[in-house]
Structure formats: structure tokens, C-alpha cells
Design an enzyme around this catalytic site. Sequence first.
Site, short mmCIF file in Angstrom:
data_model
loop_
_atom_site.label_atom_id
_atom_site.label_comp_id
_atom_site.label_asym_id
_atom_site.label_seq_id
_atom_site.Cartn_x
_atom_site.Cartn_y
_atom_site.Cartn_z
N GLY A 88 0.77 -0.90 0.23
CA GLY A 88 0.28 -0.12 0.10
C GLY A 88 1.29 1.31 0.16
O GLY A 88 0.50 1.89 0.37
N MET B 85 -1.76 6.44 4.41
CA MET B 85 -0.60 6.12 5.14
C MET B 85 0.66 5.66 4.62
O MET B 85 1.99 5.09 5.72
CB MET B 85 -1.20 5.19 5.49
CG MET B 85 -2.62 5.87 6.96
SD MET B 85 -2.09 7.00 7.82
CE MET B 85 -0.67 6.20 8.44
N ALA C 68 -1.82 -3.02 9.42
CA ALA C 68 -2.30 -1.71 10.06
C ALA C 68 -3.18 -1.60 9.58
O ALA C 68 -3.54 -0.53 9.07
CB ALA C 68 -1.15 -0.85 9.53
N THR C 69 -3.99 -2.22 8.84
CA THR C 69 -5.30 -2.13 7.94
C THR C 69 -6.51 -2.68 8.32
O THR C 69 -6.44 -3.84 8.79
CB THR C 69 -4.97 -2.70 6.45
OG1 THR C 69 -3.60 -2.65 5.41
CG2 THR C 69 -6.55 -2.64 5.97
N HIS D 280 -13.57 15.21 17.31
CA HIS D 280 -13.70 14.74 16.35
C HIS D 280 -13.27 15.79 15.47
O HIS D 280 -14.54 16.13 15.48
CB HIS D 280 -13.80 13.20 15.75
CG HIS D 280 -12.65 11.90 16.26
ND1 HIS D 280 -13.26 11.26 17.69
CD2 HIS D 280 -11.61 11.72 16.53
CE1 HIS D 280 -12.38 10.91 18.66
NE2 HIS D 280 -11.47 10.61 16.68
N HIS D 281 -12.65 15.62 13.79
CA HIS D 281 -13.80 16.57 12.59
C HIS D 281 -15.00 16.30 12.75
O HIS D 281 -16.11 15.82 13.36
CB HIS D 281 -12.31 16.17 11.82
CG HIS D 281 -12.76 14.87 11.54
ND1 HIS D 281 -13.67 14.45 10.65
CD2 HIS D 281 -11.78 13.42 11.36
CE1 HIS D 281 -13.45 12.98 10.54
NE2 HIS D 281 -12.26 12.48 11.19
N LYS E 214 -16.87 13.00 11.51
CA LYS E 214 -16.76 11.59 11.58
C LYS E 214 -18.36 11.12 11.87
O LYS E 214 -18.99 12.46 12.76
CB LYS E 214 -16.07 11.19 13.31
CG LYS E 214 -16.27 10.19 13.81
CD LYS E 214 -14.72 10.47 14.92
CE LYS E 214 -13.97 9.41 15.19
NZ LYS E 214 -14.16 7.90 14.37
N GLY F 22 -13.97 4.53 18.40
CA GLY F 22 -13.81 3.61 18.83
C GLY F 22 -13.07 3.29 19.98
O GLY F 22 -12.97 2.23 20.65
#
Length: 248
Positions: free
Chosen positions: A7, A12, A85-86, A141-142, A145, A151
Site C-alpha cells: 500500500g 498512510m 495496519a489495515t 473529532h472532526h 466523523k 472506537g
Amino acid sequence: MKILLSGIKGFMGSEVVKLCEKGVRDADLLAGVDINANGNEETLCFKTFNEVNVVSDVLIDFSHFSLTEALLDFAVMNNLPLVLATTGQTDEQRELIKEAAKKIPIFFAANYSLGVALLIELAKKTAATFPEADIEIVETHHNRKIDAPSGTALAIFDAVKSVRSNAVKKLGRAGLEKRTSDEIGLHAIRHGNIVGIHEVIVGTENQTITLRHEAHSRALFAEGALAAAQFLINKEPGLYTMNDLIKE
């Protein structure tokens, strides 16, 4: 450590590339794998794992959960430690991850922020130290979201509940209602372009402890992935998490 990055052309993935260029965690980016590879990249980049012809120390994945099976097959075949990390894997894919972890070391976490992992651990320890304290969790958060509470806020609650079995969630607060000793308040704020702020407020009659983590950039997840990769080197097969990393 020599890294193969799955990726590499995603957001990322590009953050991992930047950190490798700075030499963070002694990381040396050997090559990448990405279906969007076009042959013009500065770093060696393959379209599929079938094309990979380099030998790395660890594989980091920031691609898409649909590639989980191919990723695991490649890592197991090459006896390669894997940092997953996915997120978004199905239950079946999670079972495949568990099976692969019997053969190779795999690091798998929903959140790769070292700071958040530390915050969760500190919240757990603080709740255990002050069993009668009132605890409130506030996350910001922004404005884009859509899920609330976050979470991470729920993970903090779960950590508190692990040492306070009678704890119950209290989502928000309104009206005429007295606070109970068992409830843990969870509050969500949405505005602006905030990456993420999590606060845990622990209060007794005589003192208040406030634990706070603020994310300034999503690059922190790339930092965590590199830390996880370094952690996996020379580890025995198994499934590792951020708790294992911060406790070492």
C-alpha cells in the site's frame, strides 16, 4: 531494518515513506507493493506479491482488507514478520490471521497510535488505583466523523471495565438525573478539522486526574507501525498488539 511496504502509494503508505526517509526507527524502505504501481516510482514498487523479488526483514501493510489472504500467504511463504495496519477484515479473514500467527509473528491492532495505547493503559491503572472515583471519557473529532462515541473511547471504557466489572456506559448526559457510582460517562464532540482528542477524567472528593491524548496528524499511525515492525524483529510466531509493545 529492511521494510517491504504494502500500500505504498496510499495516504498512510506515503507517511511511512516519509518517516523511512528520515531514518525513523532505523527503517530502510527496500520496496513497495501497490496495485497502482506504474514503474515510475523512485522506490522499487511491485503491482502484486507474485512479482516481489527482494528479501526484507518485515512486511508492513497499509493497503486494503481485501488483500488480506494474499498478504498472509506471502508472509507465511517467506517466513516474514507482518504488521497488519489495515482494518475492516471479515470474521473469516480474522480467523486466517490467527492461523497465520501460528507460523509467523503478526502485529495486529485497530489503532497504531503509541500515545493512545499508553492512554488506555494509564486509564486502566488509574481506575484500579481509585476504585471509587467518578470517571468520564470525552472524545473530540472532526465534523465529518459519523460514529459516536469513537472506537478509541469505547476501548478506554473496556479497559476501565476490565478492572471495574460493575461499570456501565452512560452515553451523554441530559435532564434531571443523579449520577450513579457505576456509570462511566462517554461524551462525543464534533467540530472543525480535529484529528482526535481523548480525555479521561478521574475524580474523587479530594483530587482530579485528567489523562489526555491529542493527535496532531495521522502520521502518528505510521510512527506506530514502524515501532510495531521494530518490535516484531526476532519475535516468535504469535499475534501481538499495542499492549505487548508498550509493556516490553
